[in-house]
Structure formats: C-alpha cells, structure tokens
Design an enzyme around this catalytic site. Sequence first.
Site, PDB file in Angstrom:
ATOM      1  N   HIS A  77     -13.205  -2.636   3.691  1.00 13.02           N
ATOM      2  CA  HIS A  77     -11.811  -3.058   3.818  1.00 13.02           C
ATOM      3  C   HIS A  77     -11.193  -2.549   5.122  1.00 13.02           C
ATOM      4  O   HIS A  77     -10.670  -3.331   5.908  1.00 13.02           O
ATOM      5  CB  HIS A  77     -11.006  -2.551   2.599  1.00 13.02           C
ATOM      6  CG  HIS A  77      -9.549  -2.877   2.651  1.00 13.02           C
ATOM      7  ND1 HIS A  77      -8.818  -3.236   1.548  1.00 13.02           N
ATOM      8  CD2 HIS A  77      -8.669  -2.885   3.676  1.00 13.02           C
ATOM      9  CE1 HIS A  77      -7.570  -3.480   1.898  1.00 13.02           C
ATOM     10  NE2 HIS A  77      -7.456  -3.260   3.192  1.00 13.02           N
ATOM     11  N   HIS A 118      -7.586  -2.420   9.940  1.00 11.26           N
ATOM     12  CA  HIS A 118      -8.898  -3.039   9.716  1.00 11.26           C
ATOM     13  C   HIS A 118      -9.662  -3.099  11.041  1.00 11.26           C
ATOM     14  O   HIS A 118      -9.907  -4.186  11.571  1.00 11.26           O
ATOM     15  CB  HIS A 118      -8.714  -4.466   9.169  1.00 11.26           C
ATOM     16  CG  HIS A 118      -7.849  -4.578   7.953  1.00 11.26           C
ATOM     17  ND1 HIS A 118      -7.196  -5.740   7.592  1.00 11.26           N
ATOM     18  CD2 HIS A 118      -7.532  -3.666   6.989  1.00 11.26           C
ATOM     19  CE1 HIS A 118      -6.517  -5.548   6.457  1.00 11.26           C
ATOM     20  NE2 HIS A 118      -6.694  -4.289   6.084  1.00 11.26           N
ATOM     21  N   GLU A 137     -17.650  13.314  22.128  1.00 12.84           N
ATOM     22  CA  GLU A 137     -16.410  13.981  21.710  1.00 12.84           C
ATOM     23  C   GLU A 137     -16.062  13.810  20.234  1.00 12.84           C
ATOM     24  O   GLU A 137     -15.106  14.419  19.754  1.00 12.84           O
ATOM     25  CB  GLU A 137     -15.261  13.498  22.592  1.00 12.84           C
ATOM     26  CG  GLU A 137     -15.560  13.870  24.036  1.00 12.84           C
ATOM     27  CD  GLU A 137     -14.363  13.865  24.951  1.00 12.84           C
ATOM     28  OE1 GLU A 137     -13.339  13.278  24.572  1.00 12.84           O
ATOM     29  OE2 GLU A 137     -14.479  14.445  26.032  1.00 12.84           O
ATOM     30  N   GLU A 197       0.821  -1.216   0.000  1.00 12.31           N
ATOM     31  CA  GLU A 197       0.000   0.000   0.000  1.00 12.31           C
ATOM     32  C   GLU A 197       0.856   1.269   0.000  1.00 12.31           C
ATOM     33  O   GLU A 197       0.368   2.358   0.329  1.00 12.31           O
ATOM     34  CB  GLU A 197      -0.965   0.008   1.195  1.00 12.31           C
ATOM     35  CG  GLU A 197      -1.892  -1.187   1.292  1.00 12.31           C
ATOM     36  CD  GLU A 197      -2.878  -1.349   0.123  1.00 12.31           C
ATOM     37  OE1 GLU A 197      -2.860  -0.516  -0.807  1.00 12.31           O
ATOM     38  OE2 GLU A 197      -3.634  -2.331   0.145  1.00 12.31           O
ATOM     39  N   HIS A 237      -2.869   2.651   8.204  1.00  6.17           N
ATOM     40  CA  HIS A 237      -3.995   1.890   7.650  1.00  6.17           C
ATOM     41  C   HIS A 237      -4.201   0.658   8.518  1.00  6.17           C
ATOM     42  O   HIS A 237      -3.236   0.016   8.931  1.00  6.17           O
ATOM     43  CB  HIS A 237      -3.681   1.466   6.208  1.00  6.17           C
ATOM     44  CG  HIS A 237      -4.618   0.418   5.684  1.00  6.17           C
ATOM     45  ND1 HIS A 237      -5.968   0.625   5.558  1.00  6.17           N
ATOM     46  CD2 HIS A 237      -4.388  -0.863   5.280  1.00  6.17           C
ATOM     47  CE1 HIS A 237      -6.533  -0.478   5.079  1.00  6.17           C
ATOM     48  NE2 HIS A 237      -5.602  -1.396   4.909  1.00  6.17           N
TER      49      HIS A 237
HETATM   50  O1  2HA Z   1      -1.087  -5.232   3.424  1.00  6.28           O
HETATM   51  O2  2HA Z   1      -3.927  -4.213   4.894  1.00  6.28           O
HETATM   52  O3  2HA Z   1      -4.545  -3.297   2.482  1.00  6.28           O
HETATM   53  C1  2HA Z   1      -2.126  -5.481   4.232  1.00  6.28           C
HETATM   54  C2  2HA Z   1      -3.270  -4.617   3.963  1.00  6.28           C
HETATM   55  C3  2HA Z   1      -3.580  -4.271   2.576  1.00  6.28           C
HETATM   56 ZN    ZN Z   2      -5.837  -3.403   4.392  1.00  6.83          ZN
END
Ligand code: 2HA
Ligand code: ZN
Length: 271
Positions: A210, A141, A169, A116, A139
Amino acid sequence: MKNILTAPFITEMKEITANMYRLGWDERNGGNISYMLDESVVGEYLDLNNVIRTIPTGFVAKSLIGKIFIVTGTGKYFRNVQSDPETNLGIIRIAQDGTTAELLWGYADGGKFTSELPAHLMSHMARLSVDPENRVVIHCHPTHTLAMNFVHTLDEKEFTHTLWEMCTECIVVFPDGVGVLPWMLCGNNTIGEATAKKMEEFRLVVWGMHGIYGAGKTIDETFGLIETVEKAAQIYMLTCNMPRINTIKDSEMQELAEAFGVTYRKDFLNL
Ligand code: 2HA
Ligand code: ZN
C-alpha cells in the site's frame, strides 16, 4: 489577527504536498499528512473560541485532548492543496471528550479530515510517548518502495537490511529501521492501532503493498526519512535483477553507525 493564508505552517503544507505530488507518491487522493501545531502560533491567525463545526473521529485520543492539527482532507488531491488550501486542508482541535474533532478552519466545501485519521492520531500518540518533540505524520505511496513490496519479503529485519545496504547513509538516517505491516484493510481503527504499535519502535512503517508512514519532529525530517527509504528502494529495484558484484558489508554498516554515533538496530545486522 494575521491572515492565515500567510502562516508558515500553511506554506509548509502547500510546498510539501506539491512536492510529493510531483514525485508521483500521491496520485489522485493518495496520501495524507497531519501536523501538530502550537496553540500560541495558531492563535495569531484564528480565534480559538470559534469552532466552525464538530466532527466525530470514531476513537478516543485521550493524550491529544486540546491538541491542534492541520490535516489533509478526505478524498482531496495533494495536487490541489497549493491552489486551494482552505478546501483541501483543515485545522482541527481534539475536544475535551477526546473523540470529537473541532474544526477551526478549512474543509471549506463541507469536507472532513483524511479517512486515515485513526492511523495518524494513534501514531502521534505512540511517537509522543517515546519522543515528546514529534509533530508530523506523513503517509504516501512512494513508487519504488511500493514496487519493492511485491518482490521482497515483508520481514522487517530483511526489508530494513536490504534498504540499509542500498545507500551508505541509510543506516545513519533511519538507524531504528523500518517496521512492516502485512497488507491490511485501510481507513479504520484496526490498521491505526497496528501502525501505532509499530510506531512505538519505528519512525517508518511500511503498509504492505500500500505505502509508507513516516513520523518526525518536522515536515523536513519526516519527508527526509521517506525520501531516503524511497531512494534505497529505487536502487534496489534498479539492481535486483542483475548479478550483485559489490555490496556494503554488515561490518561497514556497523562502522558507519558507530562513526556517526547513532543508536541502531544491531539485531537487524548479521555480525
Ligand atoms: O486517503 O492514501 O490510505 C488516501 C490514502 C488512503
Ligand atoms: Zn494510502
């Protein structure tokens, strides 16, 4: 030269990846982090003339030429950063051509930066154009945020409004709201460009079904943004199947934003 394993930025990366793994936001190789470092600080730990190898990035990052980042490795697990930072992290500098990464440290098993990287570096460029102090892109999840993606519209006004309603908040922490992208194929320049476009306006961008991207001046600030969205999403998921008896009104959110002196997305409220 000081021992790099004692550098504060390595400690920060070890602590944040371990924390995020334990929160369940970075299963397996999920998630990635890039953190821009000061050349003078890195120079205390590394010979900046010693390039271990060069790795093409596949895109041009003109405004980042010469900039140094510590970046999680592709296919690597957040879970393992703490015990082996030199394999799971790398320090790269964007070369004079703007499209080559010069490896200064790390990826010790011959690996490379996260798939990414386009979304990360393009987001850095976008955020730096509106906030010269931006340093971090994360990033991950986060579970409830992701769950919410399946039961809530992916309209960014509606999505932001619901999150703001879930914790007093929220509007103070992310008054700029949350950008939302539809589901897209990840790991390429297209999603990188779409993310960066949103990052001109938002510090938080949901990748539909995602995960989420956050950007900020520090690891703490960036983590705190994502953590606050995730908390709000959790409350939403705990309550969305029940009759709503009480709610924070739009006029109250406006009152909050004004009391705390934040510039907020007025168009995301229904006043
Ligand atoms: O590489 O989260 O979006 C792992 C990820 C890809
Ligand atoms: Zn990811």
